[in-house]
Design a protein around this motif. Structure first.
Motif, short mmCIF file in Angstrom:
data_model
loop_
_atom_site.label_atom_id
_atom_site.label_comp_id
_atom_site.label_asym_id
_atom_site.label_seq_id
_atom_site.Cartn_x
_atom_site.Cartn_y
_atom_site.Cartn_z
N VAL A 90 14.22 -13.08 -15.59
CA VAL A 90 14.84 -14.07 -14.70
C VAL A 90 16.27 -13.60 -14.45
N TYR A 91 16.47 -12.88 -13.34
CA TYR A 91 17.74 -12.17 -13.15
C TYR A 91 18.92 -13.08 -12.85
N SER A 92 18.67 -14.38 -12.67
CA SER A 92 19.80 -15.29 -12.50
C SER A 92 20.54 -15.52 -13.83
N VAL A 126 12.82 -12.22 -10.99
CA VAL A 126 12.69 -13.47 -10.22
C VAL A 126 13.90 -14.34 -10.54
N SER A 127 14.11 -15.38 -9.72
CA SER A 127 15.31 -16.19 -9.92
C SER A 127 15.08 -17.46 -10.75
N SER A 128 13.83 -17.77 -11.09
CA SER A 128 13.59 -19.01 -11.84
C SER A 128 12.39 -18.85 -12.78
N ALA A 176 16.19 -19.55 1.84
CA ALA A 176 16.75 -20.32 0.72
C ALA A 176 16.00 -20.05 -0.58
N ARG A 177 15.14 -19.06 -0.60
CA ARG A 177 14.40 -18.63 -1.81
C ARG A 177 13.47 -19.74 -2.32
N GLN A 178 13.03 -20.63 -1.42
CA GLN A 178 12.18 -21.76 -1.85
C GLN A 178 10.70 -21.39 -1.86
N SER A 238 14.55 1.65 -2.02
CA SER A 238 15.32 0.52 -1.49
C SER A 238 14.67 0.14 -0.17
N PHE A 239 13.91 -0.95 -0.17
CA PHE A 239 13.09 -1.23 1.03
C PHE A 239 13.43 -2.54 1.72
N GLY A 240 14.56 -3.16 1.37
CA GLY A 240 14.90 -4.40 2.07
C GLY A 240 16.29 -4.90 1.77
N GLU A 293 9.92 -20.86 -13.01
CA GLU A 293 8.67 -21.17 -12.28
C GLU A 293 8.17 -19.92 -11.57
N LYS A 294 9.09 -19.19 -10.94
CA LYS A 294 8.67 -17.97 -10.25
C LYS A 294 8.19 -16.92 -11.27
N ALA A 295 8.80 -16.91 -12.44
CA ALA A 295 8.38 -15.95 -13.48
C ALA A 295 6.93 -16.25 -13.88
N ASP A 306 13.12 -2.04 -4.77
CA ASP A 306 14.19 -3.01 -4.54
C ASP A 306 14.21 -3.48 -3.09
N GLY A 307 13.70 -4.69 -2.85
CA GLY A 307 13.75 -5.30 -1.52
C GLY A 307 14.87 -6.32 -1.43
N VAL A 308 15.67 -6.46 -2.49
CA VAL A 308 16.75 -7.45 -2.50
C VAL A 308 18.02 -6.85 -1.91
N GLN A 362 0.85 -1.21 0.00
CA GLN A 362 0.00 0.00 0.00
C GLN A 362 0.87 1.24 0.00
N TYR A 363 1.84 1.32 0.95
CA TYR A 363 2.60 2.57 0.99
C TYR A 363 3.58 2.68 -0.17
N LEU A 364 4.15 1.54 -0.62
CA LEU A 364 5.13 1.62 -1.73
C LEU A 364 4.48 2.14 -3.01
N1 LIG Z 1 10.82 -1.62 4.40
C1 LIG Z 1 9.66 -2.21 4.64
O1 LIG Z 1 8.71 -1.56 5.08
C2 LIG Z 1 9.52 -3.66 4.34
C3 LIG Z 1 8.34 -4.33 4.69
C4 LIG Z 1 8.20 -5.67 4.32
C5 LIG Z 1 9.22 -6.32 3.66
N2 LIG Z 1 10.37 -5.65 3.38
C6 LIG Z 1 11.47 -6.29 2.64
O2 LIG Z 1 10.92 -6.78 1.44
C7 LIG Z 1 11.67 -7.92 1.03
C8 LIG Z 1 10.73 -9.07 0.75
O3 LIG Z 1 10.19 -9.52 1.99
P1 LIG Z 1 9.30 -10.84 2.05
O4 LIG Z 1 9.10 -11.13 3.49
O5 LIG Z 1 8.12 -10.68 1.16
O6 LIG Z 1 10.29 -11.94 1.45
P2 LIG Z 1 10.17 -12.72 0.06
O7 LIG Z 1 10.12 -11.73 -1.06
O8 LIG Z 1 9.09 -13.73 0.14
O9 LIG Z 1 11.55 -13.49 0.03
C9 LIG Z 1 12.71 -12.82 -0.38
C10 LIG Z 1 12.98 -13.03 -1.87
O10 LIG Z 1 14.11 -12.22 -2.21
C11 LIG Z 1 14.78 -12.81 -3.29
N3 LIG Z 1 16.22 -12.85 -3.03
C12 LIG Z 1 17.16 -12.29 -3.82
N4 LIG Z 1 18.37 -12.52 -3.34
C13 LIG Z 1 18.23 -13.26 -2.23
C14 LIG Z 1 19.14 -13.83 -1.31
N5 LIG Z 1 20.47 -13.68 -1.44
N6 LIG Z 1 18.65 -14.57 -0.28
C15 LIG Z 1 17.34 -14.73 -0.14
N7 LIG Z 1 16.40 -14.20 -0.98
C16 LIG Z 1 16.86 -13.47 -2.04
C17 LIG Z 1 14.19 -14.22 -3.47
O11 LIG Z 1 13.35 -14.19 -4.62
P3 LIG Z 1 13.99 -14.73 -6.02
O12 LIG Z 1 14.33 -16.16 -5.77
O13 LIG Z 1 12.95 -14.50 -7.02
O14 LIG Z 1 15.21 -13.88 -6.22
C18 LIG Z 1 13.38 -14.44 -2.23
O15 LIG Z 1 12.28 -15.29 -2.45
C19 LIG Z 1 12.68 -8.20 2.14
O16 LIG Z 1 13.90 -7.57 1.84
C20 LIG Z 1 12.06 -7.51 3.32
O17 LIG Z 1 12.98 -7.16 4.31
C21 LIG Z 1 10.53 -4.33 3.72
#
Ligand SMILES: NC(=O)c1ccc[n+]([C@@H]2O[C@H](COP(=O)([O-])OP(=O)(O)OC[C@H]3O[C@@H](n4cnc5c(N)ncnc54)[C@H](OP(=O)(O)O)[C@@H]3O)[C@@H](O)[C@H]2O)c1
Length: 325
Positions: free
Chosen positions: A191-193, A172-174, A314-316, A237-239, A176-178, A215-217, A129-131
């Motif tokens: 697929v950024y891998s 996304v990394s795969s 583990a990105r599963q 940049s939020f994560g 399937e995720k795409a 960018d939450g990565v 919502q806020y993003l």
């Molecule tokens: N600032 C805020 O208000 C706020 C609030 C909520 C969440 N967040 C951030 O948003 C992001 C997503 O949170 P989420 O809980 O929804 O998690 P998520 O997206 O379900 O899981 C993280 C995803 O990041 C990707 N990734 C890329 N490099 C990675 C690495 N080295 N190790 C693990 N994952 C990696 C993976 O997707 P791929 O396999 O597709 O790369 C993984 O599935 C996190 O960074 C979190 O801290 C920030």
């Protein structure tokens, strides 16, 4: 007596212990919630590893859940025993059968939203919502880049962007995720891998790049994200899923096109009960209208929180994971 997940030192998921716990009586402005479902979030792993320091050790973990009010403090107004509620911010300790937190962190849960749905979307959905609606107010028609588009936050962002008429390019990394991200509403995926993200963004935007990149990565995508922002555009940049972004030379924003960068948090946007409620109303409205389907891909018993965190790290996983007390 209740059960909760607790940790006394930082480390791998092995530090998480499932223990008996005596919750405190609520203070004057607090409530005790009997959790029915608990949200799992990447931020929980940051507290566990020590990237974000908890206020003290031993510590509870988790900030998101949904349940029923079991006790209220003497000065609490607006919440009563038996109310269905949900929360996304506040003191650590949501990984618990019972959680005591300030009443101002709660929202009332409409009957149309189940406890499991609420635990799956409160933190991630309020973040989207806020993003999409505040940090950069998307109007429809924009093309944006969103990393980890099949993840918890990403799955909601794909759907919300589609509802707004925004073309979301999801990384996304795969394969399937795409496919999952496109099903949910991503306009295109990378697929950024193994694909060159900047080259694909240039192709998909006819060279214009994106007015906003989400960018939450973190560490591994920082530089590419800046490259994908249009001149004078915004990088959100939020994560830190791949590690924290540190040591930034501000001159890079000049070199890459007079860019803006922000590092927002949900707590910084939902910082009053009124703003929290307004954001939650919009989120629940998205679910009630059918524009947002809650994607609970994984459910674990609370005592298996360590295994749930390992799968997330583990990105599963795709979509949301919840823990059931
Ligand atoms: N600032 C805020 O208000 C706020 C609030 C909520 C969440 N967040 C951030 O948003 C992001 C997503 O949170 P989420 O809980 O929804 O998690 P998520 O997206 O379900 O899981 C993280 C995803 O990041 C990707 N990734 C890329 N490099 C990675 C690495 N080295 N190790 C693990 N994952 C990696 C993976 O997707 P791929 O396999 O597709 O790369 C993984 O599935 C996190 O960074 C979190 O801290 C920030």
């Amino acid at each position: 007596m209740a059960k909760r997940i607790q940790f006394s030192q930082h480390g791998t998921s092995e530090v998480l212990q499932y223990l008996d716990y005596q919750p405190a009586e609520p203070g004057p402005h607090e409530v005790r919630v009997a959790n029915r479902a608990i949200g799992l979030n990447f931020i929980d792993t940051y507290y566990r590893t020590g990237l974000y320091p908890p206020p003290a050790l031993p510590s509870g973990l988790g900030t998101e859940g949904a349940g029923v009010v079991e006790a209220v403090g003497s000065a609490v107004e607006g919440f009563a025993v038996g109310d269905r509620v949900a929360y996304a911010t506040g003191p650590l300790g949501a990984y618990s059968e019972l959680h005591v937190l300030p009443a101002e962190k709660l929202v009332h849960l409409p009957d149309s939203i189940s406890f499991e749905q609420a635990a799956a979307v409160m933190l991630k959905g309020l973040t989207v919502q806020y993003l999409l609606r505040q940090t950069f107010e998307l109007k429809g028609g924009e093309t944006v880049l969103f990393h980890a588009a099949a993840g918890g936050v990403g799955s909601i962002a794909c759907q919300w962007a589609r509802a707004l008429g925004v073309r979301l390019i999801g990384t996304v990394s795969s394969a399937e995720k795409a496919a999952r991200a496109r099903e949910l509403g991503a306009w295109a995926t990378i697929v950024y891998s193994h694909e060159d993200v900047l080259q694909r963004v240039l192709e998909l935007t006819d060279g214009a790049k994106c007015p906003v990149v989400y960018d939450g990565v973190g560490q591994s995508t920082w530089e590419t994200s800046l490259d994908c922002v249009a001149p004078r555009g915004l990088l959100v940049s939020f994560g830190n899923a791949s590690g924290a972004v540190t040591g930034v030379n501000l001159g890079i924003l000049a070199q890459k096109g007079s860019l803006y960068v922000t590092r927002p948090t949900l707590a910084g946007y939902a910082d009053t009960p009124q703003r929290l409620q307004a954001m939650a109303d919009e989120l629940f409205g998205m679910i009630e209208s059918g524009k947002l389907q809650v994607d609970i891909s994984n459910r674990y018993p609370l005592k298996e929180a360590a295994a749930a965190q390992d799968a997330l790290s583990a990105r599963q996983t795709t979509g949301s994971t919840i823990l059931l007390p």
